[in-house]
Design a protein around this motif. Sequence first.
Motif, PDB file in Angstrom:
ATOM      1  N   VAL A  20      -0.185   9.971  -8.984  1.00 22.54           N
ATOM      2  CA  VAL A  20      -0.039   8.522  -8.814  1.00 22.54           C
ATOM      3  C   VAL A  20       1.355   8.217  -8.270  1.00 22.54           C
ATOM      4  O   VAL A  20       2.343   8.824  -8.694  1.00 22.54           O
ATOM      5  N   LEU A  21       1.413   7.277  -7.343  1.00 21.59           N
ATOM      6  CA  LEU A  21       2.685   6.740  -6.859  1.00 21.59           C
ATOM      7  C   LEU A  21       2.678   5.234  -7.082  1.00 21.59           C
ATOM      8  O   LEU A  21       1.664   4.573  -6.837  1.00 21.59           O
ATOM      9  N   SER A  22       3.807   4.704  -7.535  1.00 20.01           N
ATOM     10  CA  SER A  22       3.931   3.251  -7.659  1.00 20.01           C
ATOM     11  C   SER A  22       4.118   2.671  -6.262  1.00 20.01           C
ATOM     12  O   SER A  22       4.467   3.378  -5.314  1.00 20.01           O
ATOM     13  N   PHE A  23       3.909   1.373  -6.144  1.00 26.23           N
ATOM     14  CA  PHE A  23       4.136   0.720  -4.857  1.00 26.23           C
ATOM     15  C   PHE A  23       5.591   0.881  -4.430  1.00 26.23           C
ATOM     16  O   PHE A  23       5.886   1.078  -3.252  1.00 26.23           O
ATOM     17  N   GLU A  24       6.514   0.845  -5.394  1.00 25.48           N
ATOM     18  CA  GLU A  24       7.936   1.017  -5.084  1.00 25.48           C
ATOM     19  C   GLU A  24       8.204   2.411  -4.519  1.00 25.48           C
ATOM     20  O   GLU A  24       8.978   2.570  -3.572  1.00 25.48           O
ATOM     21  N   GLN A  25       7.559   3.432  -5.091  1.00 24.98           N
ATOM     22  CA  GLN A  25       7.742   4.791  -4.581  1.00 24.98           C
ATOM     23  C   GLN A  25       7.201   4.913  -3.161  1.00 24.98           C
ATOM     24  O   GLN A  25       7.823   5.555  -2.307  1.00 24.98           O
ATOM     25  N   LEU A  34       5.752  -2.759   1.691  1.00 23.78           N
ATOM     26  CA  LEU A  34       4.313  -2.809   1.923  1.00 23.78           C
ATOM     27  C   LEU A  34       3.903  -4.259   2.147  1.00 23.78           C
ATOM     28  O   LEU A  34       4.504  -5.176   1.588  1.00 23.78           O
ATOM     29  N   PRO A  35       2.881  -4.492   2.933  1.00 24.54           N
ATOM     30  CA  PRO A  35       2.413  -5.868   3.123  1.00 24.54           C
ATOM     31  C   PRO A  35       1.769  -6.389   1.838  1.00 24.54           C
ATOM     32  O   PRO A  35       1.357  -5.607   0.973  1.00 24.54           O
ATOM     33  N   ARG A  36       1.675  -7.678   1.721  1.00 24.93           N
ATOM     34  CA  ARG A  36       1.054  -8.303   0.556  1.00 24.93           C
ATOM     35  C   ARG A  36      -0.376  -7.773   0.334  1.00 24.93           C
ATOM     36  O   ARG A  36      -0.832  -7.617  -0.783  1.00 24.93           O
ATOM     37  N   ALA A  37      -1.067  -7.468   1.421  1.00 25.32           N
ATOM     38  CA  ALA A  37      -2.438  -6.959   1.347  1.00 25.32           C
ATOM     39  C   ALA A  37      -2.539  -5.645   0.571  1.00 25.32           C
ATOM     40  O   ALA A  37      -3.608  -5.298   0.067  1.00 25.32           O
ATOM     41  N   ALA A  38      -1.445  -4.907   0.454  1.00 30.02           N
ATOM     42  CA  ALA A  38      -1.461  -3.621  -0.259  1.00 30.02           C
ATOM     43  C   ALA A  38      -1.796  -3.793  -1.738  1.00 30.02           C
ATOM     44  O   ALA A  38      -2.171  -2.833  -2.402  1.00 30.02           O
ATOM     45  N   GLN A  39      -1.681  -5.012  -2.249  1.00 33.23           N
ATOM     46  CA  GLN A  39      -2.037  -5.277  -3.642  1.00 33.23           C
ATOM     47  C   GLN A  39      -3.551  -5.268  -3.845  1.00 33.23           C
ATOM     48  O   GLN A  39      -4.024  -5.129  -4.960  1.00 33.23           O
ATOM     49  N   ARG A  40      -4.319  -5.394  -2.765  1.00 35.00           N
ATOM     50  CA  ARG A  40      -5.787  -5.407  -2.867  1.00 35.00           C
ATOM     51  C   ARG A  40      -6.316  -3.976  -2.859  1.00 35.00           C
ATOM     52  O   ARG A  40      -5.880  -3.139  -2.062  1.00 35.00           O
ATOM     53  N   ALA A  41      -7.282  -3.704  -3.721  1.00 36.30           N
ATOM     54  CA  ALA A  41      -7.882  -2.371  -3.788  1.00 36.30           C
ATOM     55  C   ALA A  41      -8.507  -1.981  -2.452  1.00 36.30           C
ATOM     56  O   ALA A  41      -8.411  -0.826  -2.019  1.00 36.30           O
ATOM     57  N   ASP A  72      -4.766  -1.412 -12.854  1.00 36.63           N
ATOM     58  CA  ASP A  72      -3.723  -2.348 -13.295  1.00 36.63           C
ATOM     59  C   ASP A  72      -2.938  -2.929 -12.122  1.00 36.63           C
ATOM     60  O   ASP A  72      -2.066  -3.781 -12.297  1.00 36.63           O
ATOM     61  N   GLY A  73      -3.233  -2.452 -10.891  1.00 36.95           N
ATOM     62  CA  GLY A  73      -2.578  -2.995  -9.702  1.00 36.95           C
ATOM     63  C   GLY A  73      -1.126  -2.598  -9.534  1.00 36.95           C
ATOM     64  O   GLY A  73      -0.403  -3.196  -8.747  1.00 36.95           O
ATOM     65  N   LYS A  74      -0.680  -1.544 -10.233  1.00 43.71           N
ATOM     66  CA  LYS A  74       0.736  -1.177 -10.179  1.00 43.71           C
ATOM     67  C   LYS A  74       1.029   0.049  -9.328  1.00 43.71           C
ATOM     68  O   LYS A  74       2.170   0.456  -9.208  1.00 43.71           O
ATOM     69  N   GLY A  75      -0.010   0.640  -8.753  1.00 39.51           N
ATOM     70  CA  GLY A  75       0.220   1.835  -7.954  1.00 39.51           C
ATOM     71  C   GLY A  75      -1.059   2.338  -7.343  1.00 39.51           C
ATOM     72  O   GLY A  75      -2.104   1.674  -7.370  1.00 39.51           O
TER      73      GLY A  75
END
Length: 92
Positions: A20-25, A34-41, A72-75
């Motif tokens: 697993v990688l977090s969005f920050e990583q 990352l674009p806002r869209a990256a939060q969507r599965a 959980d949307g965190k990575g």
Amino acid sequence: MNDYDALRDYLKRQKPAEFVLSFEQIEEIIDAALPRAAQRASWWETLRSRQEKMPQREACLEAGYTATRLPDGKGVRFTKISNRRPGARRDP
């Protein structure tokens, strides 16, 4: 070169079958936000139609991984694609 070549190269160097990688990583790896869209599965879903060309999906697939956003949307969970087809016989 696209924004996700660095992610592809990073994934190619990985050995674990799953991690697993977090969005920050991921942002550190690609050296960009990352674009806002990256939060969507659906943005990460690599098992969608091949006709839907998305650079982040292509980067993962080229590196031999599928990507799935965590519930959980965190990575993002990266899972190595098996080279062996299900049901294929292995020689002894």
